[in-house]
Design an enzyme around this catalytic site. Structure first.
Site, short mmCIF file in Angstrom:
data_model
loop_
_atom_site.label_atom_id
_atom_site.label_comp_id
_atom_site.label_asym_id
_atom_site.label_seq_id
_atom_site.Cartn_x
_atom_site.Cartn_y
_atom_site.Cartn_z
N ASP A 71 0.84 -1.20 0.00
CA ASP A 71 0.00 0.00 0.00
C ASP A 71 0.87 1.24 0.00
OD1 ASP A 71 0.92 -0.23 2.60
OD2 ASP A 71 -1.02 -0.07 3.56
N ASN A 145 -8.13 0.21 13.82
CA ASN A 145 -9.54 -0.02 13.46
C ASN A 145 -9.72 -1.32 12.68
OD1 ASN A 145 -8.29 0.63 11.08
ND2 ASN A 145 -9.75 2.21 10.45
N HIS A 147 -7.88 -2.28 10.02
CA HIS A 147 -7.53 -2.26 8.59
C HIS A 147 -6.30 -3.13 8.32
CE1 HIS A 147 -4.87 1.66 8.86
NE2 HIS A 147 -4.08 0.59 8.89
N GLU A 152 -9.68 -0.02 4.74
CA GLU A 152 -10.37 0.51 5.92
C GLU A 152 -11.74 -0.16 6.05
OE1 GLU A 152 -8.73 2.31 7.81
OE2 GLU A 152 -7.72 4.00 6.86
C1 GLP Z 1 -0.65 1.75 8.22
C2 GLP Z 1 -0.47 0.93 6.93
C3 GLP Z 1 -0.60 -0.53 7.18
C4 GLP Z 1 0.00 -0.86 8.52
C5 GLP Z 1 -0.85 -0.26 9.59
C6 GLP Z 1 -0.25 -0.32 10.97
O1 GLP Z 1 -1.40 2.89 8.04
N1 GLP Z 1 -1.37 1.30 5.91
O2 GLP Z 1 -0.01 -1.26 6.12
O3 GLP Z 1 0.03 -2.25 8.70
O4 GLP Z 1 -1.29 1.04 9.26
O5 GLP Z 1 0.74 0.64 11.14
P1 GLP Z 1 1.69 0.66 12.41
O6 GLP Z 1 2.54 -0.55 12.33
O7 GLP Z 1 2.47 1.92 12.29
O8 GLP Z 1 0.81 0.63 13.61
#
Ligand code: GLP
Length: 261
Positions: A71, A145, A147, A152
């Site tokens: 992503d 949340n 995702h 989302e």
């Molecule tokens: C981000 C990314 C995801 C990631 C998630 C958790 O926004 N889009 O690919 O797995 O949210 O992020 P973090 O590891 O910083 O909590």
């Protein structure tokens, strides 16, 4: 019949990251042309550090590996739009992992930070993945949340690679500008990978992990849909797993828990 899946819980975050890195290394070493889907976020930084450290001792261990970006933060309408975070995940992958390797890697299928034609960009990414025969092993984190990637809630199991508006919690935690959009592989492409490894660490993720494991699989918690995948492996540190016990009655009976030191 429902799929059984493993949940490995480690006392320390460092050990959970090491177990995740080890799972990727094992796959890379035991397959001839591995296609590995890369996630980003704070959760993954320690994993990449461990992969880089190991590769420094064994240069070339990723020579045959193809890497795919999951992503990205994007700006629509071409370069020139001011968005300091656009392209940040591609940069993170380069800086934390690929750019640190001593040896080579076969290819990196990245996502652009900015483009005019979303359909063309999506088709291009999916074509390149298809040309490699699909993703073998997909690394995933989880948003607070629920995702996965930037899928989302609500995201259905058949949602495909697309542009998405980001949830308020994602914008706040990521420090992204208001009205940010992302580009993500869909739940469908994630589910099409041969194997999924999800890593969650810290108590920030404890509530959503308990939900993802106890609610019926639902688009309202995209991570819960992963329980429909035939080869799911979840790795947690103790903090991220801390309230699963209080959901015990409802936790998916197909989960096989193993507690490590
Ligand atoms: C981000 C990314 C995801 C990631 C998630 C958790 O926004 N889009 O690919 O797995 O949210 O992020 P973090 O590891 O910083 O909590």
């Amino acid at each position: 019949m429902k799929n059984r899946f493993n949940i490995d819980i480690y006392d320390k975050r460092d050990s959970a990251e090491a177990a995740t890195a080890a799972a990727i290394i094992f796959y890379a070493e035991n397959n001839s042309a591995p296609v590995i889907g890369l996630a980003t976020g704070n959760t993954m930084t320690g994993v990449y550090k461990k992969l880089v450290d190991r590769e420094a001792r064994q240069p070339g261990m990723f020579n045959a590996c193809h890497f795919i970006q999951l992503d990205e933060m994007v700006v629509l309408g071409g370069i020139g739009d001011n968005h300091s975070k656009a392209g940040i995940f591609n940069t993170d992958i380069q800086q934390q992992f690929l750019g640190q390797l001593n040896g080579r890697y076969a290819s990196f299928i990245g996502l652009p930070a900015s483009f005019d034609d979303p359909d063309k960009t999506v088709a291009n990414h999916l074509d390149k993945i298809a040309a490699l025969g699909g993703v073998d092993i997909q690394l995933l984190g989880i948003g607070v949340n629920g995702h996965i990637g930037f899928n989302e809630p609500p995201s259905t199991q058949d949602s495909i690679c697309r542009i998405v508006s980001l949830a308020e919690s994602t914008i706040a935690l990521g420090g992204y500008p208001a009205n940010s959009v992302g580009l993500t592989l869909g739940v469908a492409e994630i589910m099409a990978s041969q194997r999924i490894i999800m890593l969650a660490t810290s108590d920030q993720k404890s509530k959503i992990m308990a939900k993802a494991l106890s609610t019926r699989p639902t688009p309202d918690c995209p991570a819960s849909l992963l329980r429909n995948h035939p080869d799911l492996h979840i790795i947690l540190d103790r903090d991220a797993s801390s309230i699963i016990n209080s959901y015990q009655q409802k936790v998916d009976q197909n989960a096989i828990f193993t507690h490590h030191g």
